[in-house]
Design a protein around this motif. Structure first.
Motif, PDB file in Angstrom:
ATOM      1  N   TRP A  28       0.954  -1.245   0.010  1.00 47.31           N
ATOM      2  CA  TRP A  28      -0.039   0.028  -0.099  1.00 47.31           C
ATOM      3  C   TRP A  28       0.953   1.380   0.091  1.00 47.31           C
ATOM      4  CZ3 TRP A  28      -4.788   0.959  -1.388  1.00 47.31           C
ATOM      5  CH2 TRP A  28      -5.801  -0.142  -1.412  1.00 47.31           C
ATOM      6  N   ALA A  29       1.908   1.157   0.531  1.00 44.49           N
ATOM      7  CA  ALA A  29       2.858   2.376   0.788  1.00 44.49           C
ATOM      8  C   ALA A  29       3.422   2.885  -0.830  1.00 44.49           C
ATOM      9  CB  ALA A  29       4.027   2.174   1.524  1.00 44.49           C
ATOM     10  N   ARG A  30       3.629   1.588  -1.421  1.00 46.13           N
ATOM     11  CA  ARG A  30       4.238   1.801  -2.706  1.00 46.13           C
ATOM     12  C   ARG A  30       3.043   2.271  -3.605  1.00 46.13           C
ATOM     13  NH1 ARG A  30       6.694  -2.645  -7.000  1.00 46.13           N
ATOM     14  NH2 ARG A  30       6.943  -1.267  -8.627  1.00 46.13           N
ATOM     15  N   THR A  31       1.854   1.949  -3.521  1.00 45.52           N
ATOM     16  CA  THR A  31       0.678   2.262  -4.241  1.00 45.52           C
ATOM     17  C   THR A  31       0.381   3.648  -4.200  1.00 45.52           C
ATOM     18  OG1 THR A  31      -0.092  -0.138  -4.306  1.00 45.52           O
ATOM     19  CG2 THR A  31      -1.790   1.613  -4.536  1.00 45.52           C
ATOM     20  N   LEU A  32       0.223   4.111  -2.831  1.00 47.82           N
ATOM     21  CA  LEU A  32      -0.064   5.439  -2.768  1.00 47.82           C
ATOM     22  C   LEU A  32       1.035   6.643  -2.491  1.00 47.82           C
ATOM     23  CD1 LEU A  32      -2.603   4.551   0.030  1.00 47.82           C
ATOM     24  CD2 LEU A  32      -3.063   5.294  -2.230  1.00 47.82           C
ATOM     25  N   GLY A  33       2.342   5.954  -2.648  1.00 47.84           N
ATOM     26  CA  GLY A  33       3.571   6.777  -2.539  1.00 47.84           C
ATOM     27  C   GLY A  33       3.531   7.384  -1.455  1.00 47.84           C
ATOM     28  N   TRP A  34       3.377   6.684  -0.178  1.00 47.97           N
ATOM     29  CA  TRP A  34       3.433   7.035   1.103  1.00 47.97           C
ATOM     30  C   TRP A  34       4.604   6.242   1.555  1.00 47.97           C
ATOM     31  CZ3 TRP A  34      -2.200   6.705   3.605  1.00 47.97           C
ATOM     32  CH2 TRP A  34      -3.010   7.460   2.908  1.00 47.97           C
ATOM     33  N   GLU A  35       4.661   6.281   2.860  1.00 53.10           N
ATOM     34  CA  GLU A  35       6.007   5.513   3.481  1.00 53.10           C
ATOM     35  C   GLU A  35       5.477   4.585   4.758  1.00 53.10           C
ATOM     36  OE1 GLU A  35       7.487   9.315   6.244  1.00 53.10           O
ATOM     37  OE2 GLU A  35       8.378   9.147   4.294  1.00 53.10           O
ATOM     38  N   VAL A  36       6.294   3.635   4.715  1.00 55.90           N
ATOM     39  CA  VAL A  36       6.097   2.936   6.172  1.00 55.90           C
ATOM     40  C   VAL A  36       6.711   3.339   7.294  1.00 55.90           C
ATOM     41  CG1 VAL A  36       6.457   0.700   7.137  1.00 55.90           C
ATOM     42  CG2 VAL A  36       6.018   0.612   4.774  1.00 55.90           C
ATOM     43  N   VAL A  37       5.918   3.968   8.173  1.00 52.99           N
ATOM     44  CA  VAL A  37       6.372   4.281   9.475  1.00 52.99           C
ATOM     45  C   VAL A  37       7.059   3.079  10.269  1.00 52.99           C
ATOM     46  CG1 VAL A  37       5.560   5.451  11.678  1.00 52.99           C
ATOM     47  CG2 VAL A  37       4.527   6.031   9.432  1.00 52.99           C
ATOM     48  N   ASP A  38       7.873   3.527  11.276  1.00 55.12           N
ATOM     49  CA  ASP A  38       8.364   2.354  12.047  1.00 55.12           C
ATOM     50  C   ASP A  38       7.390   1.344  12.539  1.00 55.12           C
ATOM     51  OD1 ASP A  38      11.090   3.109  11.745  1.00 55.12           O
ATOM     52  OD2 ASP A  38      11.070   4.408  13.313  1.00 55.12           O
ATOM     53  N   PRO A  39       7.382   0.011  12.319  1.00 51.69           N
ATOM     54  CA  PRO A  39       6.407  -1.031  12.786  1.00 51.69           C
ATOM     55  C   PRO A  39       6.500  -0.854  14.004  1.00 51.69           C
ATOM     56  CG  PRO A  39       7.917  -1.998  11.116  1.00 51.69           C
ATOM     57  CD  PRO A  39       8.445  -0.673  11.583  1.00 51.69           C
ATOM     58  N   PHE A  40       5.251  -0.719  14.667  1.00 51.55           N
ATOM     59  CA  PHE A  40       4.797  -0.832  15.997  1.00 51.55           C
ATOM     60  C   PHE A  40       4.697  -2.408  16.601  1.00 51.55           C
ATOM     61  CE2 PHE A  40       3.000   2.999  14.501  1.00 51.55           C
ATOM     62  CZ  PHE A  40       3.696   4.099  15.225  1.00 51.55           C
ATOM     63  N   PRO A  41       4.525  -2.588  17.873  1.00 48.32           N
ATOM     64  CA  PRO A  41       4.304  -3.995  18.310  1.00 48.32           C
ATOM     65  C   PRO A  41       2.877  -4.333  17.887  1.00 48.32           C
ATOM     66  CG  PRO A  41       5.407  -2.921  19.873  1.00 48.32           C
ATOM     67  CD  PRO A  41       5.127  -1.885  18.851  1.00 48.32           C
ATOM     68  N   ALA A  42       2.126  -3.291  17.947  1.00 48.60           N
ATOM     69  CA  ALA A  42       0.580  -3.644  17.566  1.00 48.60           C
ATOM     70  C   ALA A  42       0.300  -3.733  15.994  1.00 48.60           C
ATOM     71  CB  ALA A  42      -0.430  -2.575  18.373  1.00 48.60           C
ATOM     72  N   GLY A  43       1.220  -3.266  15.048  1.00 48.75           N
ATOM     73  CA  GLY A  43       0.833  -3.279  13.733  1.00 48.75           C
ATOM     74  C   GLY A  43       1.806  -2.501  13.103  1.00 48.75           C
ATOM     75  N   VAL A  44       1.556  -2.061  11.829  1.00 47.56           N
ATOM     76  CA  VAL A  44       2.476  -1.391  10.743  1.00 47.56           C
ATOM     77  C   VAL A  44       1.663  -0.223  10.204  1.00 47.56           C
ATOM     78  CG1 VAL A  44       3.877  -1.341   8.794  1.00 47.56           C
ATOM     79  CG2 VAL A  44       3.739  -3.242  10.281  1.00 47.56           C
ATOM     80  N   GLU A  45       2.065   0.866  10.480  1.00 46.80           N
ATOM     81  CA  GLU A  45       1.370   2.319   9.756  1.00 46.80           C
ATOM     82  C   GLU A  45       2.076   2.680   8.559  1.00 46.80           C
ATOM     83  OE1 GLU A  45      -0.212   6.316  11.780  1.00 46.80           O
ATOM     84  OE2 GLU A  45       1.765   5.561  12.330  1.00 46.80           O
ATOM     85  N   VAL A  46       1.159   3.082   7.408  1.00 49.09           N
ATOM     86  CA  VAL A  46       1.376   3.709   6.489  1.00 49.09           C
ATOM     87  C   VAL A  46       0.996   5.007   6.206  1.00 49.09           C
ATOM     88  CG1 VAL A  46       1.349   3.663   3.677  1.00 49.09           C
ATOM     89  CG2 VAL A  46       1.596   1.368   5.196  1.00 49.09           C
ATOM     90  N   ARG A  47       1.840   6.174   5.872  1.00 45.47           N
ATOM     91  CA  ARG A  47       1.064   7.628   5.988  1.00 45.47           C
ATOM     92  C   ARG A  47       2.003   8.248   4.965  1.00 45.47           C
ATOM     93  NH1 ARG A  47      -0.100  10.588  10.115  1.00 45.47           N
ATOM     94  NH2 ARG A  47      -0.729   8.842  11.485  1.00 45.47           N
ATOM     95  N   PRO A  48       1.338   9.481   4.646  1.00 44.46           N
ATOM     96  CA  PRO A  48       1.857  10.265   3.369  1.00 44.46           C
ATOM     97  C   PRO A  48       3.038  10.947   4.359  1.00 44.46           C
ATOM     98  CG  PRO A  48      -0.198  10.996   3.906  1.00 44.46           C
ATOM     99  CD  PRO A  48      -0.093   9.937   4.884  1.00 44.46           C
ATOM    100  N   SER A  49       3.978  11.213   3.549  1.00 46.49           N
ATOM    101  CA  SER A  49       5.405  11.897   3.882  1.00 46.49           C
ATOM    102  C   SER A  49       5.045  13.194   4.738  1.00 46.49           C
ATOM    103  CB  SER A  49       6.507  11.917   2.899  1.00 46.49           C
ATOM    104  OG  SER A  49       6.082  12.779   2.088  1.00 46.49           O
TER     105      SER A  49
END
Length: 122
Positions: A28-49
């Motif tokens: 999804w990060a590649r699809t949206l041109g966003w970035e993967v934020v450091d993974p958290f123990p609860a999950g992985v966040e993707v957000r715009p820069s």
């Protein structure tokens, strides 16, 4: 007369169940041109820069998705046919949810089967 109290609520993230949260977050990060934020123990966040839009938050689940999504993303691409081709090459699939043949969007599924629409720029 009842007093209306305004509370400040904002949309922070859309949470997506995934069998492989990091891999799906990267897709999804590649699809949206966003970035993967450091993974958290609860999950992985993707957000715009720029951090302005709500994020996508991927969490691990053991059970497979069943049936139609009750919520999906509508995406826009200036060149819809090229975007469809790219997404198909990267593991997305077309989905038939009963849409008419002349629908203004292409209904697709990400590599884990989550539905989304790619809108026509007309």
């Amino acid at each position: 007369m009842r007093t209306i109290v305004r509370i400040d609520i904002r949309w922070e993230a859309l949470t997506v169940d995934a069998s492989d949260p990091l891999e799906l977050a990267r897709w999804w990060a590649r699809t949206l041109g966003w970035e993967v934020v450091d993974p958290f123990p609860a999950g992985v966040e993707v957000r715009p820069s720029d951090g302005r839009a709500p994020s996508l938050f991927f969490v691990e689940v053991d059970d497979a998705r069943h049936g139609k999504n009750r919520l999906h993303l509508d995406l826009y691409a200036e060149d819809q046919p090229a975007a469809v081709s790219e997404l198909l090459a990267r593991g997305a699939t077309r989905a038939d949810v009963g849409q008419p043949a002349d629908a203004a969007c292409v209904v697709m599924r990400d590599p884990e089967g989550n539905g989304f629409c790619l809108l026509d720029p007309r």
